[in-house]
Write a protein that holds these residues in place. Sequence first.
Motif, PDB file in Angstrom:
ATOM      1  N   GLU A  17       0.821  -1.195   0.000  1.00 25.87           N
ATOM      2  CA  GLU A  17       0.000   0.000   0.000  1.00 25.87           C
ATOM      3  C   GLU A  17       0.866   1.260   0.000  1.00 25.87           C
ATOM      4  OE1 GLU A  17      -4.154  -1.563   2.016  1.00 25.87           O
ATOM      5  OE2 GLU A  17      -2.824  -0.278   3.205  1.00 25.87           O
ATOM      6  N   ARG A  18       0.176   2.388  -0.097  1.00 22.98           N
ATOM      7  CA  ARG A  18       0.840   3.689  -0.164  1.00 22.98           C
ATOM      8  C   ARG A  18       0.853   4.330   1.217  1.00 22.98           C
ATOM      9  NH1 ARG A  18       0.421   7.446  -4.686  1.00 22.98           N
ATOM     10  NH2 ARG A  18       0.531   9.621  -4.052  1.00 22.98           N
ATOM     11  N   ALA A  19       1.969   4.976   1.552  1.00 22.23           N
ATOM     12  CA  ALA A  19       2.067   5.663   2.842  1.00 22.23           C
ATOM     13  C   ALA A  19       2.448   7.120   2.599  1.00 22.23           C
ATOM     14  CB  ALA A  19       3.127   4.995   3.717  1.00 22.23           C
ATOM     15  N   THR A  20       1.805   8.008   3.336  1.00 25.37           N
ATOM     16  CA  THR A  20       2.128   9.425   3.254  1.00 25.37           C
ATOM     17  C   THR A  20       2.413   9.967   4.650  1.00 25.37           C
ATOM     18  OG1 THR A  20       0.763   9.731   1.275  1.00 25.37           O
ATOM     19  CG2 THR A  20       1.356  11.703   2.519  1.00 25.37           C
ATOM     20  N   LEU A  21       3.602  10.529   4.832  1.00 21.98           N
ATOM     21  CA  LEU A  21       4.031  11.099   6.098  1.00 21.98           C
ATOM     22  C   LEU A  21       4.103  12.615   5.923  1.00 21.98           C
ATOM     23  CD1 LEU A  21       5.250   8.133   5.776  1.00 21.98           C
ATOM     24  CD2 LEU A  21       6.936   8.846   7.499  1.00 21.98           C
ATOM     25  N   SER A  22       3.799  13.338   6.998  1.00 25.42           N
ATOM     26  CA  SER A  22       3.763  14.790   6.915  1.00 25.42           C
ATOM     27  C   SER A  22       4.715  15.435   7.906  1.00 25.42           C
ATOM     28  CB  SER A  22       2.341  15.295   7.179  1.00 25.42           C
ATOM     29  OG  SER A  22       1.446  14.807   6.202  1.00 25.42           O
ATOM     30  N   CYS A  23       5.133  16.645   7.559  1.00 20.89           N
ATOM     31  CA  CYS A  23       6.003  17.433   8.436  1.00 20.89           C
ATOM     32  C   CYS A  23       5.656  18.901   8.226  1.00 20.89           C
ATOM     33  CB  CYS A  23       7.463  17.169   8.116  1.00 20.89           C
ATOM     34  SG  CYS A  23       8.636  18.045   9.195  1.00 20.89           S
ATOM     35  N   ARG A  24       5.522  19.615   9.316  1.00 20.56           N
ATOM     36  CA  ARG A  24       5.201  21.041   9.266  1.00 20.56           C
ATOM     37  C   ARG A  24       6.280  21.833   9.986  1.00 20.56           C
ATOM     38  NH1 ARG A  24      -0.626  22.873  11.246  1.00 20.56           N
ATOM     39  NH2 ARG A  24      -1.097  22.038   9.180  1.00 20.56           N
ATOM     40  N   ALA A  25       6.714  22.929   9.365  1.00 17.83           N
ATOM     41  CA  ALA A  25       7.693  23.835   9.976  1.00 17.83           C
ATOM     42  C   ALA A  25       6.977  25.021  10.614  1.00 17.83           C
ATOM     43  CB  ALA A  25       8.683  24.318   8.928  1.00 17.83           C
ATOM     44  N   SER A  26       7.514  25.514  11.703  1.00 20.88           N
ATOM     45  CA  SER A  26       6.882  26.617  12.433  1.00 20.88           C
ATOM     46  C   SER A  26       7.035  27.950  11.693  1.00 20.88           C
ATOM     47  CB  SER A  26       7.466  26.735  13.837  1.00 20.88           C
ATOM     48  OG  SER A  26       8.872  26.973  13.783  1.00 20.88           O
ATOM     49  N   GLN A  27       7.933  28.002  10.723  1.00 22.22           N
ATOM     50  CA  GLN A  27       8.059  29.148   9.827  1.00 22.22           C
ATOM     51  C   GLN A  27       8.630  28.644   8.513  1.00 22.22           C
ATOM     52  OE1 GLN A  27      10.952  31.031  12.687  1.00 22.22           O
ATOM     53  NE2 GLN A  27      11.954  31.661  10.788  1.00 22.22           N
ATOM     54  N   SER A  28       8.573  29.451   7.496  1.00 26.67           N
ATOM     55  CA  SER A  28       8.999  28.986   6.181  1.00 26.67           C
ATOM     56  C   SER A  28      10.466  28.588   6.159  1.00 26.67           C
ATOM     57  CB  SER A  28       8.774  30.073   5.123  1.00 26.67           C
ATOM     58  OG  SER A  28       9.272  29.623   3.858  1.00 26.67           O
ATOM     59  N   VAL A  29      10.724  27.431   5.533  1.00 30.91           N
ATOM     60  CA  VAL A  29      12.097  26.965   5.330  1.00 30.91           C
ATOM     61  C   VAL A  29      12.398  26.835   3.842  1.00 30.91           C
ATOM     62  CG1 VAL A  29      12.168  25.784   7.562  1.00 30.91           C
ATOM     63  CG2 VAL A  29      11.478  24.510   5.515  1.00 30.91           C
ATOM     64  N   SER A  30      11.519  27.448   3.021  1.00 25.88           N
ATOM     65  CA  SER A  30      11.656  27.339   1.571  1.00 25.88           C
ATOM     66  C   SER A  30      11.708  25.856   1.187  1.00 25.88           C
ATOM     67  CB  SER A  30      12.893  28.105   1.103  1.00 25.88           C
ATOM     68  OG  SER A  30      12.971  28.114  -0.302  1.00 25.88           O
ATOM     69  N   ASN A  31      12.693  25.448   0.408  1.00 23.22           N
ATOM     70  CA  ASN A  31      12.832  24.012   0.109  1.00 23.22           C
ATOM     71  C   ASN A  31      14.093  23.440   0.752  1.00 23.22           C
ATOM     72  OD1 ASN A  31      14.741  25.234  -1.522  1.00 23.22           O
ATOM     73  ND2 ASN A  31      14.447  23.828  -3.217  1.00 23.22           N
ATOM     74  N   ASN A  32      14.557  24.081   1.816  1.00 23.39           N
ATOM     75  CA  ASN A  32      15.753  23.620   2.534  1.00 23.39           C
ATOM     76  C   ASN A  32      15.348  22.567   3.548  1.00 23.39           C
ATOM     77  OD1 ASN A  32      17.624  25.452   1.216  1.00 23.39           O
ATOM     78  ND2 ASN A  32      16.533  27.059   2.320  1.00 23.39           N
ATOM     79  N   PHE A  33      15.015  21.407   3.053  1.00 23.26           N
ATOM     80  CA  PHE A  33      14.292  20.402   3.822  1.00 23.26           C
ATOM     81  C   PHE A  33      14.717  19.009   3.373  1.00 23.26           C
ATOM     82  CE2 PHE A  33      10.642  19.059   6.263  1.00 23.26           C
ATOM     83  CZ  PHE A  33      10.288  17.859   5.677  1.00 23.26           C
ATOM     84  N   ALA A  34      14.851  18.116   4.349  1.00 28.40           N
ATOM     85  CA  ALA A  34      15.294  16.751   4.057  1.00 28.40           C
ATOM     86  C   ALA A  34      14.470  15.729   4.839  1.00 28.40           C
ATOM     87  CB  ALA A  34      16.773  16.594   4.400  1.00 28.40           C
ATOM     88  N   TRP A  35      14.453  14.517   4.303  1.00 24.21           N
ATOM     89  CA  TRP A  35      13.862  13.357   4.970  1.00 24.21           C
ATOM     90  C   TRP A  35      14.950  12.299   5.180  1.00 24.21           C
ATOM     91  CZ3 TRP A  35       9.028  13.136   6.919  1.00 24.21           C
ATOM     92  CH2 TRP A  35       8.032  13.966   6.380  1.00 24.21           C
ATOM     93  N   TYR A  36      14.913  11.635   6.338  1.00 23.62           N
ATOM     94  CA  TYR A  36      15.825  10.551   6.654  1.00 23.62           C
ATOM     95  C   TYR A  36      15.019   9.334   7.086  1.00 23.62           C
ATOM     96  CZ  TYR A  36      19.238  14.343   6.994  1.00 23.62           C
ATOM     97  OH  TYR A  36      20.040  15.432   6.740  1.00 23.62           O
ATOM     98  N   GLN A  37      15.606   8.156   6.823  1.00 25.07           N
ATOM     99  CA  GLN A  37      15.034   6.892   7.286  1.00 25.07           C
ATOM    100  C   GLN A  37      15.994   6.288   8.304  1.00 25.07           C
ATOM    101  OE1 GLN A  37      15.743   3.277   4.902  1.00 25.07           O
ATOM    102  NE2 GLN A  37      13.520   3.112   4.699  1.00 25.07           N
ATOM    103  N   GLN A  38      15.459   5.787   9.410  1.00 25.91           N
ATOM    104  CA  GLN A  38      16.303   5.133  10.395  1.00 25.91           C
ATOM    105  C   GLN A  38      15.706   3.785  10.786  1.00 25.91           C
ATOM    106  OE1 GLN A  38      16.853   6.931  14.351  1.00 25.91           O
ATOM    107  NE2 GLN A  38      18.989   6.272  14.327  1.00 25.91           N
ATOM    108  N   LYS A  39      16.499   2.741  10.627  1.00 23.73           N
ATOM    109  CA  LYS A  39      16.096   1.397  11.057  1.00 23.73           C
ATOM    110  C   LYS A  39      16.751   1.106  12.390  1.00 23.73           C
ATOM    111  CE  LYS A  39      15.489  -0.161   6.311  1.00 23.73           C
ATOM    112  NZ  LYS A  39      15.885  -1.108   5.245  1.00 23.73           N
ATOM    113  N   PRO A  40      16.187   0.172  13.159  1.00 25.69           N
ATOM    114  CA  PRO A  40      16.725  -0.120  14.493  1.00 25.69           C
ATOM    115  C   PRO A  40      18.212  -0.451  14.467  1.00 25.69           C
ATOM    116  CG  PRO A  40      14.607  -1.171  14.207  1.00 25.69           C
ATOM    117  CD  PRO A  40      14.970  -0.604  12.868  1.00 25.69           C
ATOM    118  N   GLY A  41      18.960   0.202  15.346  1.00 21.38           N
ATOM    119  CA  GLY A  41      20.383  -0.062  15.462  1.00 21.38           C
ATOM    120  C   GLY A  41      21.234   0.522  14.352  1.00 21.38           C
ATOM    121  N   GLN A  42      20.631   1.328  13.482  1.00 21.36           N
ATOM    122  CA  GLN A  42      21.362   1.909  12.365  1.00 21.36           C
ATOM    123  C   GLN A  42      21.345   3.432  12.431  1.00 21.36           C
ATOM    124  OE1 GLN A  42      20.241   0.450   8.494  1.00 21.36           O
ATOM    125  NE2 GLN A  42      20.122  -1.692   9.171  1.00 21.36           N
TER     126      GLN A  42
END
Lengths: 108, 118
Positions: A17-42
């Motif tokens: 299935e499809r998953a959608t995760l969201s993130c909101r900034a308290s003020q504009s960050v333009s497109n200076n934005f990243a996503w990271y994935q973390q697995k257990p112990g890594q």
Amino acid sequence: EIVMTQSPATLSVSPGERATLSCRASQSVSNNFAWYQQKPGQAPRLLIYGASTRATGIPARFSGSGSGTEFSLTISSLQSEDFAVYYCQQYHNWPRNTFGQGTRLEIK
Amino acid sequence: QVQLQESGPGLVKPSDTLSLTCAVSGYSISSRNWWGWIRQPPGKGLEWIGYIYYSGSTYYNPSLKSRVTMSVDTSKNQFSLKLSSVTAVDTAVYYCARTGSYNYFDYWGQGTLVTVSS
């Protein structure tokens, strides 16, 4: 300090299935934005930078969108290896970059 | 292939100084990147500690600034972290990382758990 708020805290989705995760900034960050994935112990792994650019070696099923204060990460068809914790980060206010508190993506 | 490896004591006594080193391989630390330390308390999120450039320029998290010192050794292609006067709240996995072109973290070390306990 720019506060990053992720939602939901936990997301339960079935493989394929499809998953959608969201993130909101308290003020504009333009497109200076990243996503990271973390697995257990890594260590975290960079998935997306510039809000929508996939990092080297990241599968096309991962896509990022948004600008300003609202961002999302979509995983089009969940594979077993995608179940992990995901963090967002703004680097607009570098060096005072900040992370979200994380979204745990679990198997439904 | 860029690789980072943290090293240092896994157990530090309260009020002592935590010292860690990050060895970089496959890439020159003198290239145009900032190098950072990030920590993660058990079961919690990520917190940046500071950054260092090969020239020795640094930025520290204001919440830790009074206790943090970072240094770089270009001859050994490594950089280091010192955190003084530690308490139990400093118990965490400590990561070193490289910043990419626009200051996101593109390469990370595997992390090292540092426990503060007597």
